[in-house]
Design an enzyme around this catalytic site. Structure first.
Site, PDB file in Angstrom:
ATOM      1  N   TYR A  50      30.810  39.294  60.719  1.00 26.92           N
ATOM      2  CA  TYR A  50      30.644  37.842  60.641  1.00 26.92           C
ATOM      3  C   TYR A  50      31.129  37.142  61.896  1.00 26.92           C
ATOM      4  O   TYR A  50      31.690  36.056  61.824  1.00 26.92           O
ATOM      5  CB  TYR A  50      31.373  37.269  59.424  1.00 26.92           C
ATOM      6  CG  TYR A  50      30.967  37.918  58.144  1.00 26.92           C
ATOM      7  CD1 TYR A  50      29.749  37.611  57.559  1.00 26.92           C
ATOM      8  CD2 TYR A  50      31.779  38.862  57.541  1.00 26.92           C
ATOM      9  CE1 TYR A  50      29.359  38.226  56.394  1.00 26.92           C
ATOM     10  CE2 TYR A  50      31.378  39.488  56.374  1.00 26.92           C
ATOM     11  CZ  TYR A  50      30.167  39.162  55.809  1.00 26.92           C
ATOM     12  OH  TYR A  50      29.784  39.777  54.664  1.00 26.92           O
ATOM     13  N   TYR A 181      31.622  37.777  44.986  1.00 23.24           N
ATOM     14  CA  TYR A 181      31.234  38.513  46.191  1.00 23.24           C
ATOM     15  C   TYR A 181      30.926  39.951  45.796  1.00 23.24           C
ATOM     16  O   TYR A 181      31.754  40.620  45.163  1.00 23.24           O
ATOM     17  CB  TYR A 181      32.325  38.500  47.264  1.00 23.24           C
ATOM     18  CG  TYR A 181      31.904  39.328  48.462  1.00 23.24           C
ATOM     19  CD1 TYR A 181      30.972  38.840  49.374  1.00 23.24           C
ATOM     20  CD2 TYR A 181      32.362  40.635  48.632  1.00 23.24           C
ATOM     21  CE1 TYR A 181      30.529  39.614  50.432  1.00 23.24           C
ATOM     22  CE2 TYR A 181      31.922  41.415  49.688  1.00 23.24           C
ATOM     23  CZ  TYR A 181      30.998  40.899  50.579  1.00 23.24           C
ATOM     24  OH  TYR A 181      30.549  41.683  51.619  1.00 23.24           O
ATOM     25  N   ASP A 290      32.142  44.863  38.875  1.00 27.06           N
ATOM     26  CA  ASP A 290      32.323  45.286  40.262  1.00 27.06           C
ATOM     27  C   ASP A 290      33.831  45.425  40.510  1.00 27.06           C
ATOM     28  O   ASP A 290      34.526  44.440  40.718  1.00 27.06           O
ATOM     29  CB  ASP A 290      31.693  44.245  41.189  1.00 27.06           C
ATOM     30  CG  ASP A 290      31.867  44.579  42.663  1.00 27.06           C
ATOM     31  OD1 ASP A 290      32.665  45.480  42.980  1.00 27.06           O
ATOM     32  OD2 ASP A 290      31.213  43.920  43.490  1.00 27.06           O
ATOM     33  N   LYS A 319      36.016  51.021  48.117  1.00 30.29           N
ATOM     34  CA  LYS A 319      37.194  50.688  48.915  1.00 30.29           C
ATOM     35  C   LYS A 319      38.363  51.685  48.841  1.00 30.29           C
ATOM     36  O   LYS A 319      38.422  52.588  49.648  1.00 30.29           O
ATOM     37  CB  LYS A 319      37.634  49.264  48.587  1.00 30.29           C
ATOM     38  CG  LYS A 319      36.614  48.248  49.118  1.00 30.29           C
ATOM     39  CD  LYS A 319      37.158  46.844  49.260  1.00 30.29           C
ATOM     40  CE  LYS A 319      36.293  46.008  50.174  1.00 30.29           C
ATOM     41  NZ  LYS A 319      35.438  45.026  49.516  1.00 30.29           N
TER      42      LYS A 319
END
Ligand SMILES: *Cc1c(COP(=O)(O)O)cnc(C)c1O
Length: 471
Positions: A50, A181, A290, A319
């Site tokens: 980003y 997200y 999630d 992760k």
């Protein structure tokens, strides 16, 4: 820049885990030659997350060990910092852990990769068995993906395949949460917050989904997450109305359980999760949770869904699964979902990446889960929660600060105004802390192995950096 903004990291370090109560002067070295430095060579060459090509200079990581990174800045100055980010939720055991290093080199000595089409191997089988054993009951089947975003893509695909196989081909959209997200690939983006999630930038590529408001905020009181019951009831009513009105077009409800991460570090009422489970079941929708950020103990429970005692039909993890060593994620699904798809004419789940179930990644993940089970992660995370509550209490008294919240190994300082990210990062690095804020949020999720002194140093460093930059 979207909210999805996450930060970069990487780490490096010195050999010992320093545990000084206050950091000594963080600068530890003589400048090298900046013109030839990694940072100089990176400039204009590499895209960072980003960030524009000519954005603020990153720090170069020269080494990493335990909770420490060794950094070099654009001027060649060296810093040793405690990693307050766990490399974006992943390095829970810290850097250069001997058991994880050994798992990696041990597998490399056998074979590093083989295709998964038509072949299988011990690291994949062992990891899948471990995941099925440690996740909630009924999640019995595993699909390995090479990143969290891809595991979300696979979860969405599976939900659509399931509905079609069950006789509901029209059920192909998703109900997601504002402030969510779920990753950066297109289908994952479609279930991210529609305003912060880059939808407007790619109007023809991001599918339109339905959204519920952010569930009401919850606070940790005496070990329980409490929210205003009136707010919860109002949210549940919107959930029910939405599903009654649009259930016929919906394949699944998609949520991050209890903690929305990159969409705003928002801790919400577990009752909302329980309601989503109930409503999904009543209306024939699947529930996709999630757990990519929250899984493997980060919120104080092994999986955040346990805060609500909820079992999803489909779960994504990633992760921390490899302890931050390699990129790997997994999607787990219930036997019922698998049975319906298997009984359909297609029979297969339509996905299969080149590096599916990469043996190195699976081997290091098995070692990481071994460590998690053999070390006392629960007391470690409880100690993080206690330490962060204490260390961030000072932040709550600062005039620049709007809110401070802590859950498990996650501490969040919300400011009144957007953070000056380069300046705050710099100020924190100079105080021996690596942090990567976004929007108005300065947050930390330290490695589980962090000492009380590490956590105190993070808290003190962040408060001082906020005062210096936003004072
Ligand atoms: C990080 C994250 C993802 C995406 O994972 P990647 O490995 O970055 O693709 C998806 N969902 C949640 C909740 C995440 O925190």
């Amino acid at each position: 820049m979207p909210s999805a903004a996450r930060s970069l990291l990487a780490g490096s370090l010195a050999d010992r885990v320093v545990s000084a109560p206050a950091f000594p002067a963080a600068s530890t070295g003589a400048p090298s030659q900046p013109a030839h430095s990694l940072v100089a060579r990176d400039k204009g060459l590499l895209w960072h997350p980003y960030a524009p090509l000519d954005g603020p200079a990153p720090y170069a990581v020269l080494g990493a060990s335990g909770t420490r990174l060794q950094l070099e800045d654009a001027d060649g100055e060296h810093f040793e910092v405690v990693d307050a980010m766990s490399s974006w939720w992943s390095a829970v055991h810290g850097y250069r852990n001997p058991a994880l290093d050994a798992a990696l080199t041990g597998q490399a000595a056998k074979f590093s990769h083989v295709m998964f089409g038509g072949l299988t191997h011990q690291p994949a089988v062992e990891l899948a068995e471990r995941l099925v054993a440690m996740t909630p009951e009924h999640l019995d089947h595993v699909f390995f993906a090479d990143s969290g975003s891809v595991s979300v893509e696979v979860a969405l695909k599976l939900a659509v395949q399931y509905q079609a196989a069950a006789g509901y081909p029209g059920r192909s959209a998703f109900l997601a949460l504002r402030g969510g997200y779920h990753g950066d690939t297109f289908a994952a983006m479609s279930v991210c917050d529609p305003v912060d999630g880059m939808h407007a930038q790619f109007p023809n590529l991001v599918a339109e989904q339905r959204f519920l408001p952010r569930p009401p905020q919850a606070r940790l009181v005496d070990g329980e997450l409490r929210a205003d019951p009136t707010d919860v009831a109002a949210w549940v009513q919107v959930l029910e109305e939405t599903v009654v009105a649009h259930g016929g077009e919906l394949a699944a409800i998609v949520m991050e359980p209890v903690l929305q991460g990159a969409g705003g570090m928002h801790i919400y009422a577990p009752e909302c999760l329980a309601a989503a489970r109930r409503v999904a079941t009543e209306h024939g929708l699947l529930l996709i949770l999630d757990e990519i950020a929250t899984g493997f103990g980060r919120t104080g429970e092994l999986f955040a869904s346990e805060w609500a005692g909820v079992v999803p039909d489909i779960m994504c993890v990633g992760k921390a699964m490899t302890g931050g060593y390699l990129t790997l994620a997994a999607m787990l699904c219930s036997s019922e979902v698998a049975a319906v798809v298997t009984a359909s004419p297609l029979r297969a789940l339509l996905h299969g990446p080149t590096f599916m179930a990469n043996p190195l990644a699976c081997a290091v993940a098995v070692a990481s889960l071994d460590l998690l089970e053999s070390t006392p992660w629960r007391p470690q995370v409880a100690a993080l929660e206690h330490g962060l509550s204490k260390a961030l209490a000072t932040a709550a008294t600062l005039p620049q600060v709007r809110d401070v919240r802590v859950l498990g190994g996650v501490g969040v300082i919300a400011l009144h105004n957007p953070v000056d990210v380069p300046a705050l990062t710099r100020a924190a690095v100079q105080r021996g802390v690596w942090v990567r804020p976004f929007r108005d949020l300065v947050y930390t999720m330290p490695p589980y192995i962090s000492t009380a002194d590490d956590v105190a140093a993070i808290g003190a460093g962040l408060c001082a950096a906020i005062e210096q930059v936003h004072g």
